[in-house]
Design an enzyme around this catalytic site. Structure first.
Site, PDB file in Angstrom:
ATOM      1  N   GLU A   1      -1.130   8.057 -12.354  1.00 53.07           N
ATOM      2  CA  GLU A   1      -2.583   7.881 -12.336  1.00 53.07           C
ATOM      3  C   GLU A   1      -3.094   6.986 -11.213  1.00 53.07           C
ATOM      4  O   GLU A   1      -4.077   6.266 -11.396  1.00 53.07           O
ATOM      5  CB  GLU A   1      -3.041   7.315 -13.686  1.00 53.07           C
TER       6      GLU A   1
ATOM      7  N   ASP B   1       0.849  -1.194   0.000  1.00 50.22           N
ATOM      8  CA  ASP B   1       0.000   0.000   0.000  1.00 50.22           C
ATOM      9  C   ASP B   1       0.888   1.248   0.000  1.00 50.22           C
ATOM     10  O   ASP B   1       1.809   1.351   0.824  1.00 50.22           O
ATOM     11  CB  ASP B   1      -0.892  -0.028   1.252  1.00 50.22           C
ATOM     12  N   ALA B   2       0.584   2.158  -0.903  1.00 48.75           N
ATOM     13  CA  ALA B   2       1.375   3.390  -1.015  1.00 48.75           C
ATOM     14  C   ALA B   2       1.376   4.208   0.271  1.00 48.75           C
ATOM     15  O   ALA B   2       2.258   5.033   0.491  1.00 48.75           O
ATOM     16  CB  ALA B   2       0.815   4.234  -2.149  1.00 48.75           C
TER      17      ALA B   2
HETATM   18  C1  SAM Z   1      -5.230   3.664 -13.124  1.00 46.03           C
HETATM   19  S1  SAM Z   1      -4.183   2.371 -12.510  1.00 46.03           S
HETATM   20  C2  SAM Z   1      -2.609   2.952 -13.085  1.00 46.03           C
HETATM   21  C3  SAM Z   1      -1.638   1.815 -13.217  1.00 46.03           C
HETATM   22  C4  SAM Z   1      -0.267   2.162 -13.750  1.00 46.03           C
HETATM   23  N1  SAM Z   1       0.341   3.262 -13.017  1.00 46.03           N
HETATM   24  C5  SAM Z   1      -0.303   2.495 -15.223  1.00 46.03           C
HETATM   25  O1  SAM Z   1      -0.143   3.684 -15.538  1.00 46.03           O
HETATM   26  O2  SAM Z   1      -0.466   1.578 -16.044  1.00 46.03           O
HETATM   27  C6  SAM Z   1      -4.116   2.683 -10.752  1.00 46.03           C
HETATM   28  C7  SAM Z   1      -3.218   1.722  -9.967  1.00 46.03           C
HETATM   29  O3  SAM Z   1      -3.113   2.186  -8.606  1.00 46.03           O
HETATM   30  C8  SAM Z   1      -3.193   1.062  -7.742  1.00 46.03           C
HETATM   31  N2  SAM Z   1      -3.559   1.526  -6.396  1.00 46.03           N
HETATM   32  C9  SAM Z   1      -4.728   2.046  -5.970  1.00 46.03           C
HETATM   33  N3  SAM Z   1      -4.656   2.355  -4.654  1.00 46.03           N
HETATM   34  C10 SAM Z   1      -3.400   2.029  -4.236  1.00 46.03           C
HETATM   35  C11 SAM Z   1      -2.701   2.133  -3.000  1.00 46.03           C
HETATM   36  N4  SAM Z   1      -3.288   2.619  -1.913  1.00 46.03           N
HETATM   37  N5  SAM Z   1      -1.421   1.687  -2.953  1.00 46.03           N
HETATM   38  C12 SAM Z   1      -0.809   1.190  -4.059  1.00 46.03           C
HETATM   39  N6  SAM Z   1      -1.417   1.080  -5.245  1.00 46.03           N
HETATM   40  C13 SAM Z   1      -2.694   1.494  -5.349  1.00 46.03           C
HETATM   41  C14 SAM Z   1      -4.207   0.172  -8.429  1.00 46.03           C
HETATM   42  O4  SAM Z   1      -4.182  -1.140  -7.947  1.00 46.03           O
HETATM   43  C15 SAM Z   1      -3.717   0.294  -9.881  1.00 46.03           C
HETATM   44  O5  SAM Z   1      -2.626  -0.571 -10.094  1.00 46.03           O
END
Ligand code: SAM
Length: 274
Positions: free
Chosen positions: A130, A112-113
């Site tokens: 994104e 988790d970020a």
């Molecule tokens: C719109 S996608 C973008 C994916 C990638 N960055 C790309 O450009 O192909 C959003 C990503 O953020 C991740 N995500 C959402 N909340 C998160 C969190 N709290 N910690 C880490 N990753 C997260 C999702 O699982 C997904 O992989």
């Protein structure tokens, strides 16, 4: 830590037919680019805000199925560690990394970020492509990114933005549209570019820069719709008819929001300097 199934675990397989392997918008400059090239171009555009080379170590925060990480490694030779809360995302990304024979340099883990588990001062770049709109507490995202960056490291971010802050009135006015967007894209909290600029500075980032690139990305929505219609049979293996219809409506809503300057798209950068 155990992770519950996330929105991205549900949609990822289908989205590769709707959005492509890059789960982000395209940067259509020149305008005639196809979606694949335009999504790669968005990576180029964000990368151009910093200096990346073979000695750079990148934390890809919200890494999708790893496509931006692979692209960055191919283009600059940098090491990339991708994190996401989606178990399915990591599974696909790891398979690809193994298949490409680069799993030593491009790694993935479920994390988790908000609390990524890496030691302080580990990375040169925190790459937030994104994913920030999916995190309600941007302050915590920025604090955690700052913590794991080395001195002189930088955060690079791109995402959907609000053009003007939403008050209660806008939330009420757009409640139907926002509910459809949430069904297709997950629970989101968008903010203005000014908000990003202020929050990054408050966190201690210096030389903060923001840029509105809305006009370059708008065409993405028509491309996602086109893919969804032409790949419908394959998408139906993962999503039902109703979810596909919702996605098409969500694209129309986003197009209208871009047109009316309710939503836009921005990039941001900040440097950690002790
Ligand atoms: C719109 S996608 C973008 C994916 C990638 N960055 C790309 O450009 O192909 C959003 C990503 O953020 C991740 N995500 C959402 N909340 C998160 C969190 N709290 N910690 C880490 N990753 C997260 C999702 O699982 C997904 O992989």
């Amino acid at each position: 830590m155990r992770y519950n199934k996330t929105h991205y675990d549900t949609v990822t397989d289908a989205w590769t037919y709707m959005l492509g392997d890059n789960l982000h918008y395209g940067y259509f400059d020149p305008p005639e680019l196809d979606l694949k090239d335009a999504t790669d171009k968005l990576i180029d555009s964000l990368a151009s805000m910093a200096s990346i080379d073979a000695d750079t170590s990148v934390l890809d925060v919200g890494c999708g199925i790893g496509s931006p990480a692979f692209y960055l490694h191919r283009r600059f030779g940098c090491r990339v560690t991708g994190i996401t809360t989606s178990v399915r995302g990591v599974e696909i990304a790891r398979e690809k990394s193994e298949a490409y024979g680069i799993s030593e340099s491009v790694r993935f883990r479920v994390a988790d970020a908000m609390d990524n588990g890496f030691p302080d001062d580990t990375f040169d770049i925190a790459w937030v492509m994104e994913s920030s709109h999916l995190m309600r507490d941007k302050g915590r995202l920025f604090a955690e990114s700052y913590r794991v960056l080395k001195n002189h490291g930088c955060i690079l971010l791109c995402d959907l933005i609000l053009i003007e802050e939403f008050g209660i009135e806008e939330i009420f006015k757009y409640r139907t549209e926002l509910a459809i967007l949430e069904k297709s894209f997950g629970k989101a909290k968008m903010e203005t570019l000014e908000f990003y600029e202020r929050k990054l500075s408050e966190q201690g980032f210096q030389d903060v820069e923001v840029v509105d690139i809305s006009a370059k990305v708008t065409r993405t929505l028509a491309e996602w719709k086109k893919n969804t219609v032409s790949n419908k049979d394959r998408i139906l293996r993962f999503l039902d008819e109703e979810a596909i219809d919702d996605f098409l409506r969500a694209c129309d809503i986003l197009s209208a929001f871009f047109h009316d300057r309710v939503l836009g798209y921005g990039q941001a950068k900040g440097v950690k300097r002790l």
